[in-house]
Design an enzyme around this catalytic site. Structure first.
Site, PDB file in Angstrom:
ATOM      1  N   TYR A 113     -23.493  10.138 -29.007  1.00  0.00           N
ATOM      2  CA  TYR A 113     -22.322  10.043 -28.133  1.00  0.00           C
ATOM      3  C   TYR A 113     -22.278   8.631 -27.570  1.00  0.00           C
ATOM      4  CZ  TYR A 113     -19.252  11.014 -24.106  1.00  0.00           C
ATOM      5  OH  TYR A 113     -18.237  11.014 -23.190  1.00  0.00           O
TER       6      TYR A 113
ATOM      7  N   LYS B 188     -25.290   3.132 -16.760  1.00  0.00           N
ATOM      8  CA  LYS B 188     -26.257   3.919 -15.986  1.00  0.00           C
ATOM      9  C   LYS B 188     -27.204   3.052 -15.153  1.00  0.00           C
ATOM     10  CE  LYS B 188     -25.641   7.794 -19.109  1.00  0.00           C
ATOM     11  NZ  LYS B 188     -24.829   8.795 -18.460  1.00  0.00           N
TER      12      LYS B 188
ATOM     13  N   ASP C  31     -26.734   1.271 -28.758  1.00  0.00           N
ATOM     14  CA  ASP C  31     -26.212   1.873 -27.534  1.00  0.00           C
ATOM     15  C   ASP C  31     -27.411   2.227 -26.655  1.00  0.00           C
ATOM     16  OD1 ASP C  31     -25.414   3.613 -25.557  1.00  0.00           O
ATOM     17  OD2 ASP C  31     -23.990   4.701 -26.815  1.00  0.00           O
TER      18      ASP C  31
HETATM   19  N1  HOZ Z   1     -22.840  10.220 -20.118  1.00  0.00           N
HETATM   20  C1  HOZ Z   1     -23.559  11.444 -20.118  1.00  0.00           C
HETATM   21  C2  HOZ Z   1     -23.914  11.734 -21.526  1.00  0.00           C
HETATM   22  N2  HOZ Z   1     -25.009  12.515 -21.704  1.00  0.00           N
HETATM   23  C3  HOZ Z   1     -22.826  12.560 -19.505  1.00  0.00           C
HETATM   24  C4  HOZ Z   1     -21.966  12.190 -18.366  1.00  0.00           C
HETATM   25  C5  HOZ Z   1     -20.615  12.786 -18.474  1.00  0.00           C
HETATM   26  O1  HOZ Z   1     -20.084  12.876 -19.590  1.00  0.00           O
HETATM   27  O2  HOZ Z   1     -20.101  13.163 -17.434  1.00  0.00           O
END
Ligand code: HOZ
Length: 429
Positions: A145, A268, A240
């Site tokens: 993702y 993050k 990524d």
């Molecule tokens: N970015 C995170 C992926 N594991 C999740 C956060 C979200 O989509 O709210």
């Protein structure tokens, strides 16, 4: 009476105002059943919900809170920055300072640009790679993702996988057709794809440690093969590191595995809990960005002074303490404890961990790919999730999300978690 009455009231109201009652789908508890709780405050390793329940938090705002919630140095830095003004839309010194720090931590990054989220970082890195190579096609891996930009919402992990929407409606087929997808950790498929598409591939983007279908590691030699093939074909290799950057060590997963990508995306931890993304890499590529080059990318709040202050405070704290050793210590304690507890109850579980990231799959099959991850017993995960939540331990509400540890997690937190898991597994019989 319910222990989450205020949360239930708020969720009922949220449903009237917001689609699904949440502002990001993974928060909705759809994969595990029930309803999300609402947070009143958070400090260190713990959350307190609006009903006054305290929880040990292994989600950590999906990764950023590596120092634990509301770390005093981060709060102090944000407050001081806010007092000077919350946004300028013109350069501020903290942007330069954080960029220089990122470069000093991650070899191979000559230049870095800040944006506001991991999604923006990955979307922009893809556009940059296409502008640089003058090619359209990209390759990603199923279950990975990279945020919710159109060209990356193809066989996507995280909430898209959890909700059974790995290919999103609303992405034009004409856009998605440029995104090729392979299973992770399959060297033969990689070689075959490069034989066919290599000269047309602008970029390969991957999580070096796929952590959006749970968590699995690259097989030895796989990343090296990828580096060799991308180099041979003039394809931009994009790592990524939104989840792994500044978490698996100073140079993230690329430092851990000794890989030098052409571009890297961050999010993050780099924002210390405020909305930040960044992408960086070789100057030759980065200088294709406007205003120097023809690839356009922009943002009103990019390089925001509060976000830069939080990121700087977080990285400096990681730099000046034994943070990574501490994270490895609690990670190892959790891993050995969970494996022992699962074995004691004869629960088939693959507990996967690297540093302060982890996932326990309810399967007896070793997990190296999305196909393996999909063999996990998700109903059992749901039961486990709720048994832990009821005992004050908050795990990500999906089998397909990684767990995170912070420097604020204590040995006592881990022991309390293991005792809760012991009781949860006992309930399986
Ligand atoms: N970015 C995170 C992926 N594991 C999740 C956060 C979200 O989509 O709210």
């Amino acid at each position: 009476m319910s222990l989450r009455r205020r949360s239930e009231e708020l969720f009922a109201e949220a449903l009237r105002h917001t689609p699904g009652g949440v502002n990001s789908p993974v928060r909705a508890f759809r994969a595990v059943g029930g309803q999300p709780f609402f947070v009143q405050s958070a400090r260190g390793s713990r959350l307190t919900d609006v009903d006054g329940n305290e929880l040990i938090d292994y989600v950590l705002t999906w990764g950023p809170a590596i120092l634990g919630h509301a770390h005093p140095r981060v709060i102090e830095a944000v407050q001081a920055a806010a007092a000077r003004g919350t946004s300028f839309g013109i350069p501020n010194p903290a942007e330069v300072e954080l960029a220089a720090l990122v470069k000093s931590w991650v070899p191979g990054i000559d230049k870095v640009r800040f944006c506001n989220s991991g999604t923006e970082a990955c979307m922009s890195a893809i556009r940059l790679a296409r502008g640089f190579t003058r090619r359209d096609r990209i390759l990603k891996f199923d279950g990975c993702y990279h945020g919710h930009a159109d060209s990356l919402l193809v066989k996507a992990g995280s909430g898209a996988l959890t909700l059974g929407q790995p290919d999103s409606a609303g992405v034009p087929a004409d856009v998605a057709k440029h995104t090729l997808v392979l299973p992770f950790n399959d060297p033969d498929a990689l070689v075959a794809l490069f034989e066919q598409h290599g000269p047309h591939l602008a970029a390969v983007i991957l999580e070096l440690v796929p952590a959006n279908a749970g968590l699995y590691l690259p097989r030895p030699g796989y990343l090296e093969l990828l580096r060799e093939l991308t180099r041979a074909h003039g394809t931009v290799l994009i790592a990524d590191e939104v989840m792994t950057g500044f978490r698996l060590g100073r140079a993230g997963a690329q430092g851990h595995f000794g890989l030098q990508p052409d571009l890297t995306t961050f999010g993050k931890v780099i924002g210390g809990g405020l909305p930040v993304g960044a992408f960086g890499g070789r100057a030759e590529i980065m200088d294709h960005l406007a205003p120097l080059g023809p690839v356009y990318q922009a943002g009103t709040l990019s390089g925001n002074p509060l976000a830069m202050a939080a990121g700087l405070a977080t990285l400096r704290e990681l730099e000046s303490t034994d943070a990574f050793a501490r994270l490895e210590h609690v990670g190892a304690r959790l891993e050995s404890g969970m494996k022992a507890v699962a074995a004691a109850h004869a629960v088939p579980m693959q507990f996967q961990r690297i540093g302060s990231m982890f996932c326990g799959y309810f399967t007896d099959r070793p997990v190296w790919s999305l196909t393996d991850a999909l063999t996990s017993d998700r109903a059992r995960f749901g039961t486990f999730f709720h048994a832990m939540l009821d005992q004050g331990v908050y795990l990500a509400p999906s089998q397909f999300e990684a767990g995170f540890l912070s420097t604020a997690h204590s040995d006592a937190d881990i022991d309390q978690t293991l005792a809760a898991a012991d009781r949860a597994f006992a309930g399986f019989h």
